[in-house]
Design an enzyme around this catalytic site. Sequence first.
Site, PDB file in Angstrom:
ATOM      1  N   CYS A   1      -7.520   6.054  -4.760  1.00 50.89           N
ATOM      2  CA  CYS A   1      -7.692   4.821  -4.001  1.00 50.89           C
ATOM      3  C   CYS A   1      -6.511   3.916  -4.297  1.00 50.89           C
ATOM      4  O   CYS A   1      -6.098   3.798  -5.458  1.00 50.89           O
ATOM      5  CB  CYS A   1      -9.002   4.160  -4.415  1.00 50.89           C
ATOM      6  SG  CYS A   1      -9.341   2.614  -3.561  1.00 50.89           S
TER       7      CYS A   1
ATOM      8  N   HIS B   1     -15.232   6.856   2.698  1.00 50.27           N
ATOM      9  CA  HIS B   1     -14.533   6.123   1.632  1.00 50.27           C
ATOM     10  C   HIS B   1     -14.253   4.683   2.096  1.00 50.27           C
ATOM     11  O   HIS B   1     -14.501   3.725   1.358  1.00 50.27           O
ATOM     12  CB  HIS B   1     -13.224   6.856   1.290  1.00 50.27           C
ATOM     13  CG  HIS B   1     -12.400   6.213   0.228  1.00 50.27           C
ATOM     14  ND1 HIS B   1     -12.191   6.807  -1.003  1.00 50.27           N
ATOM     15  CD2 HIS B   1     -11.704   5.057   0.194  1.00 50.27           C
ATOM     16  CE1 HIS B   1     -11.403   6.019  -1.731  1.00 50.27           C
ATOM     17  NE2 HIS B   1     -11.098   4.957  -1.020  1.00 50.27           N
ATOM     18  N   GLU B   2     -13.730   4.545   3.328  1.00 48.69           N
ATOM     19  CA  GLU B   2     -13.381   3.209   3.812  1.00 48.69           C
ATOM     20  C   GLU B   2     -14.625   2.361   4.091  1.00 48.69           C
ATOM     21  O   GLU B   2     -14.648   1.168   3.787  1.00 48.69           O
ATOM     22  CB  GLU B   2     -12.490   3.303   5.054  1.00 48.69           C
ATOM     23  CG  GLU B   2     -11.148   3.980   4.801  1.00 48.69           C
ATOM     24  CD  GLU B   2     -10.415   3.488   3.565  1.00 48.69           C
ATOM     25  OE1 GLU B   2     -10.387   2.267   3.308  1.00 48.69           O
ATOM     26  OE2 GLU B   2      -9.869   4.335   2.828  1.00 48.69           O
TER      27      GLU B   2
ATOM     28  N   HIS C   1     -15.882   0.839   1.022  1.00 48.97           N
ATOM     29  CA  HIS C   1     -15.167  -0.395   0.660  1.00 48.97           C
ATOM     30  C   HIS C   1     -15.800  -1.613   1.331  1.00 48.97           C
ATOM     31  O   HIS C   1     -15.888  -2.683   0.723  1.00 48.97           O
ATOM     32  CB  HIS C   1     -13.696  -0.332   1.078  1.00 48.97           C
ATOM     33  CG  HIS C   1     -12.805   0.341   0.097  1.00 48.97           C
ATOM     34  ND1 HIS C   1     -12.649  -0.103  -1.196  1.00 48.97           N
ATOM     35  CD2 HIS C   1     -11.980   1.412   0.226  1.00 48.97           C
ATOM     36  CE1 HIS C   1     -11.781   0.675  -1.832  1.00 48.97           C
ATOM     37  NE2 HIS C   1     -11.364   1.605  -0.996  1.00 48.97           N
TER      38      HIS C   1
END
EC number: 3.5.1.88
Length: 184
Positions: free
Chosen positions: A111, A154-155, A158
């Site tokens: 990351c 993953h995004e 966030h």
Amino acid sequence: MILMHDITRDGNPVLRQVAKPLTFPLSDEYKKLADEMMQYLIDSQDPKIAEKHQLRAGVGLAAPQVGKSIQMAALLVPNDKGEIIFKEVFVNPKILSESVRKACLAEGEGCLSVDKDIEGYVPRPDKLKIRYYTVDGEEKTIRLKDYPAIVASHEIDHLNGHLFYDRINKENPFSLAEDTIVIS
């Protein structure tokens, strides 16, 4: 131009907040931010530009990673030949459904906001159905699988205040469910 010193690092509270949804039409400021986030990804995947500006390569960048707690993320996903197979800026993305079967990257995940290597498998859904809006406010629903699904997950993590290492098994970082797909 977004540079590495602009990337919010692990420990900053903005990375653990649930980002706020955006309303349309987007402001010029948010449209510019979307363009700059995508440009970072393009530049970071170009070896000459990345070396010149000391950019770490990225395939996704979420707004919290540049200090903005808003529901926006840029994705630029290449295949193993370096050809772009998915390019989009998500605004207000929602995962509508996900596969029970998990997938992970053989080398683990990294990351831009996490400066140290954290070893272990990061199991994520192998398939996702996502609804999101484009920067221009067009609603889209897509299905992603394998590597693009991992990047999208993953995004979107966030945007919900989660980092990849939250998904690593703390007791046994390299354990996986039996039917997990390992992508190399």
